[in-house]
Design a protein around this motif. Structure first.
Motif, PDB file in Angstrom:
ATOM      1  N   UNK A  24       0.910  -1.356  -0.020  1.00 54.50           N
ATOM      2  CA  UNK A  24      -0.095   0.097   0.052  1.00 54.50           C
ATOM      3  C   UNK A  24       0.985   1.244  -0.055  1.00 54.50           C
ATOM      4  N   UNK A  25       1.852   1.105   0.768  1.00 51.72           N
ATOM      5  CA  UNK A  25       2.873   2.423   0.692  1.00 51.72           C
ATOM      6  C   UNK A  25       3.417   2.600  -0.618  1.00 51.72           C
ATOM      7  N   UNK A  26       4.017   1.419  -1.419  1.00 53.36           N
ATOM      8  CA  UNK A  26       4.512   1.517  -2.277  1.00 53.36           C
ATOM      9  C   UNK A  26       3.578   1.855  -3.674  1.00 53.36           C
ATOM     10  N   UNK A  27       2.368   1.574  -3.258  1.00 52.06           N
ATOM     11  CA  UNK A  27       1.435   2.298  -4.614  1.00 52.06           C
ATOM     12  C   UNK A  27       0.462   3.040  -3.922  1.00 52.06           C
ATOM     13  N   UNK A  28       0.727   4.302  -3.639  1.00 51.63           N
ATOM     14  CA  UNK A  28      -0.133   5.199  -2.875  1.00 51.63           C
ATOM     15  C   UNK A  28      -1.400   5.817  -3.549  1.00 51.63           C
ATOM     16  N   UNK A  29      -1.274   5.526  -5.236  1.00 52.48           N
ATOM     17  CA  UNK A  29      -2.467   5.681  -5.625  1.00 52.48           C
ATOM     18  C   UNK A  29      -3.491   4.604  -6.167  1.00 52.48           C
TER      19      UNK A  29
END
Length: 360
Positions: A24-29
């Motif tokens: 989730x942090x790696x893909x914030x969008x």
């Protein structure tokens, strides 16, 4: 590219949820989907919108989520993910069943094959509170196994956390899989070359962790042992332990960090699918004495980062403990190995390379 992140259920905080938190942090969008969500019991997703299923409306569902097992596959099938180009599921069971467009990609971070279906007796021994439901469970599981095999074909590719899990995926689901070992948050662990005269076991006190083997070995050797963690086995284990063994129960993250750094070695007697505790110990510059099967074969170098024993018996553990006392450990080298191979940066370098190859 529109990305959807999907997890089985966000009702607890464990190793699988920690990996999903990193994604989730790696893909914030990316948009986040799960069957059930309890923000107070699981990972911190800040102000991210978490889209759930109809199960969220059932009173008490998040607390008694295991009882809803027959419903998860159908509700994941109803999620509307056809607008997404890439679906990344994080699954030990159900999330892999989501649908996608024919031209989209679905990559599953698979923490294990659905354990309660394929290793049912071991799983149920840990959840004796559900014993009265066993006759119903047995009939339901037969149907769920067939569904699990069917929906396991949905992901295009699997990423496993260890070689042993990869073998299970290939054997059970017949799907292509690569191994990318999961990371630790190296910033949470401190390094020390000043070791104190005690050993450490840090785990939930449940049967498959085999702390009974550890207690018996240390009873015989008389070496000081600290045990952190709690569970249904605690009272029985305490009754068997001699005065050289202390049960600390739940300790704070800060105290556990200090214990990891200062102990002579961290002892692991369980057969783990992967196991973060040995890597956490190494990140603290501490060697591991572990049962030499499962995930530790991916993370440990024998006689350099730890000592492995080949039987889950007190005698085998005793021999490994004595062998470890004769090794001149290079604590800095132990830590360097963990940070090089099992940090978050190392993990996402491998993930990004894998994704580039998939989309090339």
């Amino acid at each position: 590219m529109r990305v959807a992140l999907v997890h089985d259920y966000l009702t607890q905080r464990g190793g699988a949820e920690r990996v999903f938190e990193l994604l989730c942090k790696r893909y914030p969008e990316a948009d986040i989907f799960t069957s059930l969500y309890d923000s107070e019991r699981t990972i911190d997703l800040s102000d991210r919108l978490v889209q759930t299923t109809v199960l969220q409306k059932i009173p008490g569902a998040a607390k008694h989520f295991r009882l809803l097992a027959p419903l998860y596959f159908p509700v994941f099938r109803t999620l509307g993910l056809h607008d997404y180009d890439l679906i990344i599921s994080s699954s030990s069971s159900f999330a892999k069943a989501v649908r996608k467009r024919p031209d989209a990609r679905h990559i599953c971070f698979c923490h294990n094959v659905t354990r309660f279906l394929w290793d049912t007796q071991t799983y149920l021994r840990e959840y004796t509170a559900y014993r009265r439901f066993y006759p119903i469970i047995d009939r339901a599981f037969d149907l769920l196994r067939r569904m699990d095999l069917k929906y396991a074909q949905e992901p295009d590719l699997y990423i496993a956390n260890s070689s042993v899990v990869a073998d299970r995926i290939q054997t059970t689901y017949k799907k292509p899989v690569v191994v990318i070992n999961y990371p630790i948050d190296s910033n949470q662990f401190v390094f020390s070359e000043q070791k104190e005269e005690f050993y450490l076991a840090s785990t939930r006190l449940i049967s498959y962790k085999r702390i009974d083997v550890v207690v018996e070995a240390f009873n015989w050797l008389g070496l000081p042992l600290l045990i952190t963690g709690d569970g249904p086995e605690r009272q029985r284990l305490e009754s068997q332990a001699m005065g050289n063994i202390q049960f600390l129960g739940h300790v704070s993250d800060e105290e556990r960090t200090q214990l990891m750094a200062k102990t002579q070695a961290v002892v692991v007697a369980a057969l783990e699918d992967y196991g973060l505790v040995p890597v956490e110990a190494n990140a603290s510059g501490t060697p591991v004495i572990a049962y030499g099967a499962g995930g530790v074969l991916d993370t440990q170098i024998a006689e350099q980062t730890g000592v492995l024993f080949n039987r889950q018996t007190p005698e085998a553990l005793q021999a490994a403990l004595l062998r470890a006392t004769k090794i001149n450990w290079n604590y800095q080298k132990i830590r360097d190995h963990a940070l090089t191979h099992f940090s978050e940066d190392a993990f996402f370098r491998k993930v990004d390379q894998f994704f580039r190859e998939v989309y090339s």
